[in-house]
Structures are given as structure tokens and as C-alpha cells.
Design an enzyme around this catalytic site. Structure first.
Site, PDB file in Angstrom:
ATOM      1  N   HIS A 116      31.230   2.962  27.967  1.00 25.21           N
ATOM      2  CA  HIS A 116      31.162   1.698  28.704  1.00 25.21           C
ATOM      3  C   HIS A 116      29.960   0.893  28.294  1.00 25.21           C
ATOM      4  O   HIS A 116      29.631  -0.094  28.929  1.00 25.21           O
ATOM      5  CB  HIS A 116      31.112   2.017  30.194  1.00 25.21           C
ATOM      6  N   CYS A 117      29.229   1.337  27.251  1.00 22.64           N
ATOM      7  CA  CYS A 117      28.021   0.592  26.866  1.00 22.64           C
ATOM      8  C   CYS A 117      28.149  -0.016  25.470  1.00 22.64           C
ATOM      9  O   CYS A 117      28.249  -1.225  25.329  1.00 22.64           O
ATOM     10  CB  CYS A 117      26.795   1.503  26.927  1.00 22.64           C
ATOM     11  N   VAL A 118      28.152   0.841  24.433  1.00 23.74           N
ATOM     12  CA  VAL A 118      28.044   0.330  23.053  1.00 23.74           C
ATOM     13  C   VAL A 118      29.176  -0.641  22.681  1.00 23.74           C
ATOM     14  O   VAL A 118      28.893  -1.708  22.131  1.00 23.74           O
ATOM     15  CB  VAL A 118      27.920   1.498  22.048  1.00 23.74           C
ATOM     16  N   ASP A 155      28.703  -3.828  26.028  1.00 25.68           N
ATOM     17  CA  ASP A 155      27.529  -4.639  26.389  1.00 25.68           C
ATOM     18  C   ASP A 155      27.267  -5.798  25.412  1.00 25.68           C
ATOM     19  O   ASP A 155      26.947  -6.916  25.848  1.00 25.68           O
ATOM     20  CB  ASP A 155      26.269  -3.762  26.489  1.00 25.68           C
TER      21      ASP A 155
END
Ligand SMILES: NC(=O)c1ccc[n+]([C@@H]2O[C@H](COP(=O)([O-])OP(=O)(O)OC[C@H]3O[C@@H](n4cnc5c(N)ncnc54)[C@H](O)[C@@H]3O)[C@@H](O)[C@H]2O)c1
Length: 425
Positions: free
Chosen positions: A265-267, A270
Site C-alpha cells: 500500500h506504499c511503494v 504513494d
């Protein structure tokens, strides 16, 4: 529920990968904590001492519950809290920007309890400006109080790395920021109680941007080696070995490794918040992000092509072939499936007529596009060898294993297997 909402207590809003460890760590420091989440099943299970997050042991949760942590699905239990930390999800919206609706709901939930002297900190990742626009301004409207004067508002990006046994909240430096200097000192004091090192940002937007910079840096550098791996083989170069050699330079180089694509859910997500903001605010394209995203998103197809080529070398076509995927979560030693590239690999294999099964000690059942993917219970049992095996996620249990007997071709996208037969990307 005793102790809930006692003066001085801290309300942690959202008890997922970020909020639960924080709530426990705060409780360990001795402060009263109210952990609030809207997911009733989660609240039930946490209240019973069962943690769904591998990094949070049931024993740590039980100890916190026996101490100063209370879990609740009722926002009225937040009454009396003097500090609120918002750790709710920020997925991609339909327009590929940050979906801040969970933050908005969290703000609505805490608004009745925000008084003069309250501190509100946002930890959720989003675009620069979110803390002011989605937290401070609506709270000002709802309470009639002035943010930065009557109550404090800050942002502190979460840096938790699920599955990482070396770094936790305590020993990962925590960036803190606030709307005004009085806010900054409140946020700094809060995190100094749970983190060995607190880094003060000059402004909230810089702290928000720092988080996006960290993940954009990862996304772009992963894309760099992913693009390289598509041609290094043809040049007769072993890219992993070249990375090992470059890594011996003690300055100016950080190693990133090629793989089947980026997940979580980040790289992959975001950098999109930033790209969407740059586009909507300035009408500009953030080209690095667009390119990195395209390259990383193309990796599952590259894996399928690579497998098809290797199978072709031994006279097997993908149509009708039986393929086993080893590890399907988005990263090592976590059960999290969000944005996992394994899903796209399954689609690609099915499109070419292959039959896909998987083995993953962290995933009990799995379906892609509503169609169940068969689960292999154990690799030590006896079963007919597969045509092809693809190691997608480098769970620790796979490291150093020789799975040559599992299939005619073994593609190791992470290069963690042993044995002569395994081929890299
Ligand atoms: N997981 C990570 O590795 C990581 C790392 C750094 C930053 N972040 C960021 O931190 C934020 C939280 O991520 P996460 O991984 O903990 O998410 P998560 O999905 O694991 O947990 C979020 C929790 O918030 C709850 N929730 C949703 N809306 C709510 C509301 N209005 N009120 C109360 N609870 C609510 C959900 O039920 C869920 O339990 C995101 O912005 C994410 O980008 C995550």
C-alpha cells in the site's frame, strides 16, 4: 470499559499495520490509550487479545490490554482524550489521487472531543497539504477553535516496515512536524516517549513530502533495475552480480533488486498522490513516477514471458501447462496481499491457457477475479511435478531451498533458491 477517555489519554484512530503497534507502544510507555476502529470484527478480535498483524504478538497485545490500552468501536469512548493520532488508510481514489475519505470520517469522529489544548496528529500518507486541508480546516469549522492557537495539529509520517525484525517504531527515527512551534513541541514530546530518535521538520508540508520522497525514491530505483534486467541477460551480464559489485562502493550507491513488480500500500501508491497533486495543482506531469509505474507494472508480464521462454526451451508450451507459484503476498514474511504482483502473474498465465496453483504459508485461500487458485498444502508431500515453478515472494522459508524436483523449469524472481536448476529473471 474502565479508564476510557480519562484526561490525558491518547486516542489512536485506525488499528491496522500502523495504528495497532503505535497504540501498544504508547500503552507500554504507561499512558492511557483508547484504540478506536470502525471495523467491528477487528475490534472484537483485538479485544479478545488476538492480533491479525504478524509483527504484533498476541502476548504484547494481551499485556497492553492488561495495562492501559482499551479497544473500542464506539467513537464516544474517545471523549476526554487530549491527543488523537489518525492512522487510517489512504487508498488511491478513482481519479488515481489520494482517497482521503477515511481521514475525513476520522476527523468527524474526533471533532466533538477537540477542545482548547487538544493535540491532533495525522500519520496517514497523503499529498502535501492534507494535514491543513483535511484535518486542521474541518476541525476549525466544527469546533470554532483556531488550529495552531487554540489546539495543536501536526503530521508525523509512519515508517513502519511490516516483517522487518530489525526496525520498529522504537528504533526508526520519527519525523515530526506541527502547524506552529507550540504544536511542534507537543508532537515531539509525544513521539519522544515511544521513539529513540525524533527529527523535527521545519514545516508540515516538508514532513508530508518527505514520506512521498522516500517511497518515490524506492519506486523509481526499483523500476531502474527492473528495466535493466530486461536487457542485461541479452548483454551477457548477470545484473545481481553487478549490483553486488556496485554495492561495495561505500558511498553514493544503494542496492535495489529486480523482481516481479512492486506491491503493498506504499511503494506503488504513494508516489501517485504526489503525481496527482502536481497534475491537479500545476498541470504538470511527474514523469519519473509515470515511467516507474509503467515499468514496474509491466514486470508480471515479463515474468510470464520469461517463464514461457524457459518452458519453450524444454519443449513445453504454456497452454495447458501446470504452474506453481511460490509465495504470493506482496512482500516477504507478511500475509498482506494488497497490490501483490502475483495477482497479475496469475492473470497473465491464465490468459495463455496455463493452470495455476500456489504455495504460501501466509495465505490460506486465494481467488483472482473470483476464480479460486488451487492451494498446495505442503511442498514435502508427494504430488505430480509441475511444468513450471515461479518463486514470486521471497518468504524466509524458501531461502536456500532446492526446489528443482517440483517442476521442469524453476524461475526464481528473487534469486533466493539454491540448486543448479533455478533460473533468475
Ligand atoms: N502499512 C504500512 O506499511 C504503512 C507504512 C507507512 C505508512 N502507512 C500509511 O499509514 C496509513 C494506515 O495504513 P495501514 O497499513 O495501517 O492501514 P490498514 O488498512 O492496515 O489499517 C487501517 C485501519 O483503519 C481503520 N479505519 C478506516 N477508517 C476508519 C475511521 N474512519 N475511523 C476509525 N478507523 C478506521 C480500518 O478499519 C483499519 O483497521 C495509510 O495512510 C498508509 O499509507 C502504512
Amino acid at each position: 470499559m474502565s479508564n476510557v477517555g480519562e484526561p490525558g489519554s491518547i486516542g489512536v484512530i485506525g488499528l491496522g499495520y500502523v495504528g495497532l503497534p503505535l497504540a501498544i507502544r504508547l500503552a507500554e510507555s504507561g499512558v492511557e490509550v483508547v484504540g478506536f476502529d470502525t471495523d467491528l470484527d477487528l475490534v472484537r478480535s483485538l479485544s479478545a487479545g488476538s492480533s491479525p498483524i504478524p509483527d504484533v504478538a498476541d502476548s504484547a497485545l494481551a499485556a497492553a490490554l492488561a495495562g492501559t490500552l482499551r479497544i473500542s468501536a464506539s467513537s464516544s469512548d474517545l471523549a476526554g482524550c487530549e491527543t488523537f493520532v489518525i492512522c487510517v488508510p489512504t487508498p488511491l481514489s478513482a481519479s488515481a489521487g489520494a482517497d482521503t475519505s477515511s481521514i475525513e470520517r476520522a476527523v468527524t469522529a474526533i471533532a466533538p472531543f477537540v477542545r482548547a489544548g487538544t493535540l491532533v496528529v495525522l500519520e496517514s500518507t497523503s499529498y502535501p497539504g492534507t494535514t491543513e486541508e483535511v484535518v486542521a480546516a474541518p476541525l476549525a469549522l466544527a469546533t470554532g477553535l483556531i488550529p495552531g492557537e487554540d489546539f495543536c495539529v501536526g503530521f508525523s509520517p509512519e515508517r513502519i516496515d511490516p516483517g522487518n525484525r530489525s526496525f520498529s517504531i522504537s528504533n526508526t527515527p520519527k519525523v515530526v512536524s506541527g502547524l506552529r512551534s507550540c504544536c511542534v513541541s507537543r508532537v515531539r514530546d509525544l513521539y519522544a516517549s515511544v521513539s529513540d530518535s525524533v527529527v523535527v521538520a521545519s514545516g508540515v508540508r516538508e514532513a508530508e513530502f518527505a514520506k512521498l520522497l522516500e517511497n518515490t525514491y524506492r519506486q523509481v530505483n526499483i523500476a531502474l533495475v527492473n528495466e535493466m534486467v530486461k536487457f542485461t541477460g541479452a548483454l551477457g551480464v548477470d545484473l545481481r552480480e553487478a549490483i553486488r559489485l556496485a554495492s561495495t562502493k561505500p558511498f553514493g550507491f544503494e542496492a535495489f533488486y529486480p523482481g516481479p513488480g512492486v506491491g503493498g500500500h506504499c511503494v506503488p501508491i504513494d508516489p501517485q498522490y504526489l503525481a496527482a497533486r502536481v497534475e491537479s495543482e500545476l498541470g504538470q506531469e511527474f514523469r519519473f513516477v509515470a515511467l516507474a509505474r509503467e515499468i514496474n507494472a509491466g514486470m508480471p508480464e515479463f515474468v510470464v514471458d520469461r517463464l514461457a521462454g524457459a518452458l519453450g526451451d524444454v519443449g513445453v508450451g504454456l497452454t495447458g501447462a501446470r504452474i506453481l507459484l511460490l509465495g504470493v503476498t506482496y512482500k516477504r514474511d507478511v500475509p498482506d496481499m494488497r497490490e501483490a504482483p502475483a495477482e497479475e502473474i496469475v492473470r497473465g498465465l491464465r490468459k495463455r491457457g496455463a493452470f495455476v496453483a500456489y504455495f504460501d504459508p501466509f495465505v490460506d485461500s486465494w481467488a483472482v477475479d473470483g476464480e479460486v487458485v488451487d492451494r498446495v498444502e505442503s511442498l514435502s508431500g508427494s504430488f505430480e511435478p509441475f511444468d513450471g515453478v515461479v518463486l514470486v515472494t521471497d518468504h524466509s522459508v524458501f531461502h536456500g531451498q532446492d526446489y528443482g524436483h517440483l517442476g521442469q523449469v524453476c524461475l526464481d524472481t528473487r534469486r533466493v533458491l539454491s540448486g543448479e536448476g533455478a533460473i533468475g529473471l
